[in-house]
Every structure is written in structure tokens, then in C-alpha cells.
Design a protein around this motif. Structure first.
Motif, PDB file in Angstrom:
ATOM      1  N   ALA A 123      16.413   1.938   7.367  1.00 51.04           N
ATOM      2  CA  ALA A 123      15.044   1.759   6.842  1.00 51.04           C
ATOM      3  C   ALA A 123      14.339   2.932   6.374  1.00 51.04           C
ATOM      4  O   ALA A 123      14.012   3.058   5.212  1.00 51.04           O
ATOM      5  CB  ALA A 123      14.460   1.115   8.071  1.00 51.04           C
ATOM      6  N   VAL A 124      14.611   4.148   7.124  1.00 52.13           N
ATOM      7  CA  VAL A 124      13.880   5.422   6.781  1.00 52.13           C
ATOM      8  C   VAL A 124      14.587   5.899   5.490  1.00 52.13           C
ATOM      9  O   VAL A 124      13.813   6.106   4.462  1.00 52.13           O
ATOM     10  CB  VAL A 124      13.922   6.431   7.494  1.00 52.13           C
ATOM     11  N   LEU A 131      10.499   5.466  -2.390  1.00 51.63           N
ATOM     12  CA  LEU A 131       9.316   6.444  -2.860  1.00 51.63           C
ATOM     13  C   LEU A 131       9.465   7.614  -3.379  1.00 51.63           C
ATOM     14  O   LEU A 131       8.940   7.822  -4.584  1.00 51.63           O
ATOM     15  CB  LEU A 131       8.750   6.959  -1.389  1.00 51.63           C
ATOM     16  N   SER A 132      10.792   8.136  -3.287  1.00 53.76           N
ATOM     17  CA  SER A 132      11.100   9.489  -4.103  1.00 53.76           C
ATOM     18  C   SER A 132      11.357   9.199  -5.529  1.00 53.76           C
ATOM     19  O   SER A 132      10.707   9.794  -6.517  1.00 53.76           O
ATOM     20  CB  SER A 132      12.136  10.011  -3.658  1.00 53.76           C
ATOM     21  N   VAL A 133      12.292   8.104  -5.744  1.00 53.10           N
ATOM     22  CA  VAL A 133      12.429   7.553  -7.013  1.00 53.10           C
ATOM     23  C   VAL A 133      11.423   6.838  -7.890  1.00 53.10           C
ATOM     24  O   VAL A 133      11.068   7.305  -8.876  1.00 53.10           O
ATOM     25  CB  VAL A 133      13.690   6.472  -7.023  1.00 53.10           C
ATOM     26  N   ALA A 134      10.349   6.254  -7.136  1.00 56.22           N
ATOM     27  CA  ALA A 134       9.364   5.876  -7.868  1.00 56.22           C
ATOM     28  C   ALA A 134       8.464   6.945  -8.392  1.00 56.22           C
ATOM     29  O   ALA A 134       7.935   6.981  -9.358  1.00 56.22           O
ATOM     30  CB  ALA A 134       8.536   5.050  -6.726  1.00 56.22           C
ATOM     31  N   ILE A 135       8.081   8.038  -7.639  1.00 60.78           N
ATOM     32  CA  ILE A 135       7.491   9.221  -8.114  1.00 60.78           C
ATOM     33  C   ILE A 135       8.045   9.957  -9.071  1.00 60.78           C
ATOM     34  O   ILE A 135       7.550  10.114 -10.263  1.00 60.78           O
ATOM     35  CB  ILE A 135       6.991  10.083  -6.895  1.00 60.78           C
ATOM     36  N   PRO A 179       3.369  12.519  14.540  1.00 65.47           N
ATOM     37  CA  PRO A 179       4.783  12.085  14.243  1.00 65.47           C
ATOM     38  C   PRO A 179       4.895  10.448  14.400  1.00 65.47           C
ATOM     39  O   PRO A 179       4.466   9.630  15.269  1.00 65.47           O
ATOM     40  CB  PRO A 179       5.447  12.586  15.703  1.00 65.47           C
ATOM     41  N   SER A 180       5.610   9.954  13.318  1.00 65.90           N
ATOM     42  CA  SER A 180       5.854   8.438  13.159  1.00 65.90           C
ATOM     43  C   SER A 180       6.856   8.374  11.982  1.00 65.90           C
ATOM     44  O   SER A 180       7.253   9.453  11.484  1.00 65.90           O
ATOM     45  CB  SER A 180       4.662   7.752  12.852  1.00 65.90           C
ATOM     46  N   ILE A 181       7.267   7.100  12.101  1.00 64.28           N
ATOM     47  CA  ILE A 181       8.582   6.785  10.962  1.00 64.28           C
ATOM     48  C   ILE A 181       7.784   7.015   9.661  1.00 64.28           C
ATOM     49  O   ILE A 181       8.361   7.508   8.813  1.00 64.28           O
ATOM     50  CB  ILE A 181       9.047   5.228  11.233  1.00 64.28           C
ATOM     51  N   TRP A 182       6.618   6.533   9.486  1.00 68.06           N
ATOM     52  CA  TRP A 182       6.016   6.659   8.140  1.00 68.06           C
ATOM     53  C   TRP A 182       5.799   8.138   7.803  1.00 68.06           C
ATOM     54  O   TRP A 182       5.744   8.722   6.264  1.00 68.06           O
ATOM     55  CB  TRP A 182       4.586   6.079   8.032  1.00 68.06           C
ATOM     56  N   THR A 183       5.476   9.187   8.650  1.00 66.46           N
ATOM     57  CA  THR A 183       5.363  10.538   8.532  1.00 66.46           C
ATOM     58  C   THR A 183       6.890  11.003   7.710  1.00 66.46           C
ATOM     59  O   THR A 183       6.701  11.650   6.863  1.00 66.46           O
ATOM     60  CB  THR A 183       5.057  11.199   9.573  1.00 66.46           C
ATOM     61  N   VAL A 184       7.969  10.615   8.511  1.00 64.01           N
ATOM     62  CA  VAL A 184       9.089  10.979   8.103  1.00 64.01           C
ATOM     63  C   VAL A 184       9.276  10.481   6.574  1.00 64.01           C
ATOM     64  O   VAL A 184       9.890  11.121   5.497  1.00 64.01           O
ATOM     65  CB  VAL A 184      10.302  10.586   9.026  1.00 64.01           C
ATOM     66  N   VAL A 185       9.147   9.263   6.464  1.00 62.55           N
ATOM     67  CA  VAL A 185       9.240   8.733   4.962  1.00 62.55           C
ATOM     68  C   VAL A 185       8.567   9.357   4.060  1.00 62.55           C
ATOM     69  O   VAL A 185       8.941   9.733   2.892  1.00 62.55           O
ATOM     70  CB  VAL A 185       8.851   7.264   5.149  1.00 62.55           C
ATOM     71  N   GLU A 254      16.302  12.808   7.442  1.00 60.44           N
ATOM     72  CA  GLU A 254      15.859  12.091   8.574  1.00 60.44           C
ATOM     73  C   GLU A 254      16.584  12.432   9.857  1.00 60.44           C
ATOM     74  O   GLU A 254      15.699  12.543  10.784  1.00 60.44           O
ATOM     75  CB  GLU A 254      15.799  10.528   8.349  1.00 60.44           C
ATOM     76  N   ALA A 255      17.733  12.579   9.855  1.00 57.95           N
ATOM     77  CA  ALA A 255      18.538  12.941  11.076  1.00 57.95           C
ATOM     78  C   ALA A 255      18.189  14.266  11.467  1.00 57.95           C
ATOM     79  O   ALA A 255      18.110  14.683  12.442  1.00 57.95           O
ATOM     80  CB  ALA A 255      19.946  12.765  10.683  1.00 57.95           C
ATOM     81  N   THR A 256      18.139  15.227  10.315  1.00 57.19           N
ATOM     82  CA  THR A 256      17.800  16.610  10.706  1.00 57.19           C
ATOM     83  C   THR A 256      16.275  16.707  11.344  1.00 57.19           C
ATOM     84  O   THR A 256      16.083  17.269  12.249  1.00 57.19           O
ATOM     85  CB  THR A 256      17.701  17.437   9.554  1.00 57.19           C
ATOM     86  N   LEU A 257      15.128  15.941  10.586  1.00 58.03           N
ATOM     87  CA  LEU A 257      13.862  15.986  11.408  1.00 58.03           C
ATOM     88  C   LEU A 257      14.034  15.561  12.712  1.00 58.03           C
ATOM     89  O   LEU A 257      13.217  16.167  13.381  1.00 58.03           O
ATOM     90  CB  LEU A 257      13.102  15.162  10.292  1.00 58.03           C
TER      91      LEU A 257
END
Length: 324
Positions: A123-124, A131-135, A179-185, A254-257
Motif C-alpha cells: 500500500a505504501v 503521488l510521485s508520478v502525479a506531481i 510517525p505514521s504511514i501517511w508521513t512515509v507516503v 519504505e523498508a529503509t525508513l
């Protein structure tokens, strides 16, 4: 006042017998039906070419299997597997019939944690790549369409993001925000868009140099019409290929963070499992079953998305000559 008799006209199209049953009369094709037909033919042609790439098919099969396991995790292992109070095994128990992948330092089943972690990691990766592709797509189309000082300023900002290490910027954002999933995204999406922006800008410049763009402008087409109806459909194949390639890097980031302790501590992810294994001393104590499953899962998913992305890129741009 005379009343003229009006003979009703036959609504059937030219070439069809007037006495033919209503179900056999051909309806005139509309623009929408023609567009649907073209999309179906294009999709069928894309799938025929994609099937010729054995590596792409292998990656797609692997992704479908992993996605199915992630969606079925509540049915396969249940939701109690994440609970510490409901742990049924001993701490750091080696693989056995009861626990095929062993247990963690809290006695939880690692197979169940691996399945639940796939939901978060996938999901992340998908959300961050979207999000990256949209920007990147928005910035690239705007810079390529308007040009001038706007493109100069936009590309200099893009170059700054390209020079700065994306992982360092993501770590800074994840540290500053809660810290949250949305922060990582957000951290991944905001720092990984420059490559897409440059690719889309180059494609936009190529599209807008074609004659039909000049005809559309001569007929009164505005900036929004040109970008939405002519430029965007032509850059979408490039965007699709770039998305599949970015998902793998987003999952790795995400795995690194999570491994660095910057993820959401309340959810289970593959990177979080590696971080917990490091804290439990699995490396020095030789508990390989704690480290190997999440690490291999990350590698397999990243490889599968990369294979799919390369295959899609080869189909959409045959000049690349990617080996089949």
C-alpha cells in the motif's frame, strides 16, 4: 385547408433493408462507441505484445500471487497474529510445523506477520509512487506547455531535487513529521518526482511540436484543452511505465525508513520486521529465520515490479530493444 399526408421515413440506415427486423438493423456508430472500440483494440494489442516478454509475465504472476496473499491475510492467519498478548509461541523459536517461518522475539508467528506486513508495504509503495508520478506529471506538462521563465524556474527547482539525495530528504521529512504511514507516503512521494517531471516535459515538448496541436490552437483550444485532451493522453504510456518502476523503489525506501525506526510503530511492515530483528540481535545470534523472510519478500516484490516496468516500457517504446 388541405391536410397533406406525411409518409414516415424509414429510420433504418442506408444499405439496410427497410423490412428488416428492428434487432437486425445496424445502429449508427457514435463517437463514444468508436472510442471504446479503439481502446479495446489498443488494450488487446498491448496484451499480445506484453505476453511476448517472458520476464514481464513472470513478474506479473509474482505480483498477482503476492497481492492475493496480502488481500487474503485476514482469512489465512487472522488478525490476532499481530497482538502481543495472543502470541502462542516461544521467543525466537526456529521454524517448525506449527510455525513454518519461526517466531519473533515476542513469540508471534513470523509467517502471519509477513503476510500482514505485505499489505502495508504494498500500500505504501503504490500510494507513494502514485503521488510521485502525479506531481512529476503535473510539473512536466506545465513546464513543457508554457515554457519561458516558468519552465526555467520549474526546471531549476527540479534540478535541485535531483541533486539532493532523495533518501536523505525523505529521512528529514519523516523525522520532522509525526510517525505514521501517511508521513512515509508523503516523504517518498515529495522527494522522488523530479525524474518523472523531466521525462514528461521532454515528451510534452515533442507532442506540442506536432501539427495537430497548431490546428487545435487555431480552432480556439485553450491551454487546459490542449494539455488535458492532447498532451496528457500522449504522455500516459510513459507515465504508466514510470509508475511501475517507481513502485519498487518506493517499497525499498519504505523498508529503509522503517528499518531506521522512522515508520509507524503501530503497524507491521517488512522494513519494520527487519528493524525489530536488528534490535533483537538476530544478526549476531544467528536467528536467520527472523531476517531472511522479510528481506527476501522485499527483494522479490521489487524485482517483480521492475520486470513488469521494463516489459511495459519495451512494449510502449519498441526502440528501447529490451530483451524478451
Amino acid at each position: 385547408m388541405t391536410t397533406e399526408s406525411v409518409t414516415p421515413q424509414d429510420p433504418s440506415p442506408a444499405g439496410a433493408p427497410s423490412g428488416a427486423p428492428e434487432g437486425q438493423r445496424k445502429k449508427p456508430a457514435t463517437a463514444r462507441s468508436l472510442a471504446r472500440t479503439r481502446r479495446r483494440k489498443s488494450a488487446a494489442r498491448f496484451w499480445r505484445q506484453y505476453r511476448a516478454h517472458r520476464a514481464g509475465l513472470a513478474g506479473l504472476a509474482g505480483l498477482m500471487l503476492i497481492a492475493a496473499l496480502a488481500l487474503a491475510a485476514p482469512l489465512i492467519v487472522g488478525s490476532d497474529v499481530q497482538s502481543v498478548t495472543n502470541a502462542s509461541g516461544k521467543a525466537l523459536e526456529s521454524p517448525s510445523a506449527a510455525f513454518p517461518l519461526g517466531t519473533d522475539q515476542l513469540g508471534r508467528d513470523l509467517l502471519g506477520l509477513l503476510l500482514w506486513g505485505s499489505r502495508v508495504s504494498l500500500a505504501v509503495g503504490l500510494l507513494a509512487a502514485a503521488l510521485s508520478v502525479a506531481i512529476g506529471t503535473l510539473v512536466g506538462i506545465l513546464a513543457g506547455h508554457f515554457g519561458g521563465w516558468f519552465a526555467t524556474v520549474t526546471m531549476r527547482v527540479t534540478d535541485w531535487f535531483l541533486v539532493m539525495p532523495a533518501l536523505v530528504l525523505a529521512i528529514v521529512l519523516a523525522t520532522v513529521m509525526s510517525p505514521s504511514i501517511w508521513t512515509v507516503v508523503l516523504a517518498i512521494g515529495i522527494t522522488s518526482w523530479p525524474t518523472t517531471a523531466r521525462l514528461v516535459r521532454a515528451q510534452t515538448l515533442a507532442v506540442e511540436s506536432r501539427p495537430y496541436i497548431e490546428r487545435a490552437q487555431a480552432l480556439g483550444g485553450g491551454h487546459g484543452h490542449i494539455m488535458a485532451r492532447h498532451v496528457l493522453p500522449n504522455v500516459m504510456p510513459l507515465v504508466l511505465a514510470q509508475t511501475t518502476l517507481l513502485i519498487s523503489s518506493a517499497i525499498l525506501t519504505e523498508a529503509t525508513l522503517a528499518f531506521l525506526g522512522l515508520g509507524d510503530p503501530n503497524v507491521v511492515s517488512w522494513g519494520g520486521m527487519l528493524q525489530e530483528a536488528r534490535e533483537a540481535g538476530a544478526v549476531s545470534s544467528g536467528h536467520w529465520w527472523y531476517l531472511a523472510p522479510p528481506g527476501l519478500a522485499i527483494a522479490v516484490v521489487a524485482l517483480a515490479f521492475t520486470l513488469c516496468g521494463r516489459a511495459i516500457e519495451s512494449v510502449l517504446n519498441p526502440k528501447l530493444g529490451v530483451a524478451r
